[in-house]
Motif scaffolding. Sequence first.
Motif, PDB file in Angstrom:
ATOM      1  N   PRO A   1     -43.711  40.817   9.409  1.00 11.60           N
ATOM      2  CA  PRO A   1     -44.036  41.780  10.472  1.00 11.60           C
ATOM      3  C   PRO A   1     -43.740  41.218  11.858  1.00 11.60           C
ATOM      4  CG  PRO A   1     -45.801  41.677   8.849  1.00 11.60           C
ATOM      5  CD  PRO A   1     -44.863  40.553   8.520  1.00 11.60           C
ATOM      6  N   VAL A   2     -43.205  42.062  12.719  1.00 11.15           N
ATOM      7  CA  VAL A   2     -42.843  41.599  14.058  1.00 11.15           C
ATOM      8  C   VAL A   2     -44.068  41.223  14.885  1.00 11.15           C
ATOM      9  CG1 VAL A   2     -40.669  42.863  14.183  1.00 11.15           C
ATOM     10  CG2 VAL A   2     -42.774  44.013  14.845  1.00 11.15           C
ATOM     11  N   ASN A   3     -45.249  41.766  14.520  1.00  9.97           N
ATOM     12  CA  ASN A   3     -46.449  41.420  15.292  1.00  9.97           C
ATOM     13  C   ASN A   3     -46.904  39.980  15.058  1.00  9.97           C
ATOM     14  OD1 ASN A   3     -47.552  41.608  12.721  1.00  9.97           O
ATOM     15  ND2 ASN A   3     -48.614  43.544  13.133  1.00  9.97           N
ATOM     16  N   LEU A   4     -46.283  39.289  14.098  1.00  9.49           N
ATOM     17  CA  LEU A   4     -46.569  37.867  13.891  1.00  9.49           C
ATOM     18  C   LEU A   4     -45.722  36.980  14.797  1.00  9.49           C
ATOM     19  CD1 LEU A   4     -46.801  37.701   9.976  1.00  9.49           C
ATOM     20  CD2 LEU A   4     -48.669  37.908  11.622  1.00  9.49           C
ATOM     21  N   LEU A   5     -44.699  37.576  15.424  1.00  3.75           N
ATOM     22  CA  LEU A   5     -43.823  36.817  16.302  1.00  3.75           C
ATOM     23  C   LEU A   5     -44.451  36.643  17.682  1.00  3.75           C
ATOM     24  CD1 LEU A   5     -40.436  38.624  15.522  1.00  3.75           C
ATOM     25  CD2 LEU A   5     -41.049  36.311  14.819  1.00  3.75           C
ATOM     26  N   PRO A   6     -44.102  35.549  18.387  1.00  4.61           N
ATOM     27  CA  PRO A   6     -44.486  35.452  19.796  1.00  4.61           C
ATOM     28  C   PRO A   6     -43.908  36.631  20.572  1.00  4.61           C
ATOM     29  CG  PRO A   6     -43.645  33.360  18.983  1.00  4.61           C
ATOM     30  CD  PRO A   6     -43.376  34.377  17.905  1.00  4.61           C
ATOM     31  N   LYS A   7     -44.595  37.051  21.606  1.00  2.48           N
ATOM     32  CA  LYS A   7     -44.191  38.245  22.353  1.00  2.48           C
ATOM     33  C   LYS A   7     -42.750  38.170  22.858  1.00  2.48           C
ATOM     34  CE  LYS A   7     -45.472  42.302  23.732  1.00  2.48           C
ATOM     35  NZ  LYS A   7     -45.870  43.341  22.750  1.00  2.48           N
ATOM     36  N   PRO A   8     -42.298  37.038  23.424  1.00  2.00           N
ATOM     37  CA  PRO A   8     -40.896  36.972  23.881  1.00  2.00           C
ATOM     38  C   PRO A   8     -39.886  37.225  22.766  1.00  2.00           C
ATOM     39  CG  PRO A   8     -42.148  35.163  24.816  1.00  2.00           C
ATOM     40  CD  PRO A   8     -43.030  35.807  23.788  1.00  2.00           C
ATOM     41  N   LEU A   9     -40.155  36.662  21.570  1.00  2.00           N
ATOM     42  CA  LEU A   9     -39.235  36.864  20.443  1.00  2.00           C
ATOM     43  C   LEU A   9     -39.281  38.311  19.951  1.00  2.00           C
ATOM     44  CD1 LEU A   9     -39.698  33.598  18.336  1.00  2.00           C
ATOM     45  CD2 LEU A   9     -37.866  34.177  19.930  1.00  2.00           C
ATOM     46  N   GLU A  10     -40.449  38.914  20.014  1.00  2.00           N
ATOM     47  CA  GLU A  10     -40.568  40.323  19.622  1.00  2.00           C
ATOM     48  C   GLU A  10     -39.731  41.205  20.544  1.00  2.00           C
ATOM     49  OE1 GLU A  10     -44.019  43.789  19.194  1.00  2.00           O
ATOM     50  OE2 GLU A  10     -44.594  41.678  19.381  1.00  2.00           O
ATOM     51  N   ILE A  11     -39.747  40.890  21.833  1.00  2.00           N
ATOM     52  CA  ILE A  11     -38.960  41.653  22.804  1.00  2.00           C
ATOM     53  C   ILE A  11     -37.469  41.438  22.563  1.00  2.00           C
ATOM     54  CG2 ILE A  11     -38.394  41.888  25.256  1.00  2.00           C
ATOM     55  CD1 ILE A  11     -41.321  41.158  25.851  1.00  2.00           C
ATOM     56  N   ILE A  12     -37.075  40.184  22.321  1.00  2.00           N
ATOM     57  CA  ILE A  12     -35.664  39.887  22.050  1.00  2.00           C
ATOM     58  C   ILE A  12     -35.191  40.628  20.800  1.00  2.00           C
ATOM     59  CG2 ILE A  12     -34.045  38.063  21.365  1.00  2.00           C
ATOM     60  CD1 ILE A  12     -35.690  36.138  23.095  1.00  2.00           C
ATOM     61  N   GLY A  13     -36.052  40.711  19.791  1.00  2.00           N
ATOM     62  CA  GLY A  13     -35.689  41.379  18.549  1.00  2.00           C
ATOM     63  C   GLY A  13     -35.353  42.848  18.734  1.00  2.00           C
ATOM     64  N   LYS A  14     -35.917  43.460  19.791  1.00  2.00           N
ATOM     65  CA  LYS A  14     -35.673  44.884  20.032  1.00  2.00           C
ATOM     66  C   LYS A  14     -34.272  45.157  20.574  1.00  2.00           C
ATOM     67  CE  LYS A  14     -40.538  46.062  20.754  1.00  2.00           C
ATOM     68  NZ  LYS A  14     -41.564  46.578  21.682  1.00  2.00           N
ATOM     69  N   VAL A  15     -33.551  44.097  20.926  1.00  2.00           N
ATOM     70  CA  VAL A  15     -32.179  44.257  21.409  1.00  2.00           C
ATOM     71  C   VAL A  15     -31.219  44.533  20.253  1.00  2.00           C
ATOM     72  CG1 VAL A  15     -30.267  43.082  22.582  1.00  2.00           C
ATOM     73  CG2 VAL A  15     -32.621  42.768  23.390  1.00  2.00           C
ATOM     74  N   PHE A  16     -31.558  44.074  19.060  1.00  2.00           N
ATOM     75  CA  PHE A  16     -30.623  44.117  17.939  1.00  2.00           C
ATOM     76  C   PHE A  16     -30.755  45.424  17.147  1.00  2.00           C
ATOM     77  CE2 PHE A  16     -31.484  39.671  18.862  1.00  2.00           C
ATOM     78  CZ  PHE A  16     -30.193  39.169  18.976  1.00  2.00           C
TER      79      PHE A  16
END
Length: 238
Positions: free
Chosen positions: A180-195
Motif C-alpha cells: 500500500p502506498v500509505n506505507l511509503l514516506p510522504k515524499p515517495l508517495e508524491i513521486i509515485g503519483k507522477v508515474f
Amino acid sequence: MRAFLYGIVLRWKLDIRSNTSLVTCYLVPLLFFAIMGGIFTSIVPTMKNTLIQTMTVMGVSMGAIIGLPPTILETYGSDIKKVYRANGVPLYLGVATMFISTFINLMIMSILIFLIAPIVFDAILPTNIPFYFLGLAILIIVSLSIAIVLGLLVKKQAKLTMFSQIIFLPSIMLSGIMFPVNLLPKPLEIIGKVFPATWGYRLMLNSEFQIENLLVLIIVFIIAILSIIFLLKKQVQE
C-alpha cells in the motif's frame, strides 16, 4: 490501408521472433507472475483481490518501458531510417506499427494473466470486467507513448537502458502494486503519483469511472504525443 495493415502484421511477426520483445512482453512477466503469484497470495491472502491487477501492471510496465525503446532506437538510430526515406515511407509509420504490435503483445500477456490467475491462485476477478479492460487499454497506450519518447530521445543503448530502469523501477515500487502506498514516506508517495502505473492500477481496481484516476494519464499522454511529433520532425531534418 492494406499496406499499413501488412506493416502491422509484419512488425508483429518480427516482434514475436525478437528475443527482446519475447522476453519483456511474455517470458519475464509471466514467469514473475508464476513465481510471485503464489508467494504473494500465501503471505497475504487478501492479495487475491488485487493479484490480477498487480501482475498486469508489472507486465505492462516491463513490456512497454523496457521492451519497446530498444526496438525504436534500433530502427531510428540506424540505416533502417534511410531505407524509409529512400522508399518514400513516412517516418511515423514505423512508430505506429511498433506501437500497435506491442499493444497486441501486452494485451495477449494481460489476458493470459486474467485467465490463469483465478484458476491457479484463486484470484478474484474484477467486478466490472469491461471497465477493467478499458483501464488496461488506457494504461498500455500511455505506457507505450512514454516508451516511444524514450526510444526517439536517447541515442545510445547504454543510456537508454539506464533511463528505462529509472522509469520502470519507481513505477513498480511506488505505484502501490507491491504494498500500500500509505506505507511509503510522504515524499515517495508524491513521486509515485507522477508515474502512469499508479493511476492505471487505480483505474483497473475501481469498478466505476473516476475522472481523477484518468486525468493524470490523459495529461501524460498528451505530453508524450507532442514530444513524439517534435522528435519525429527532428528525425526528418537530420
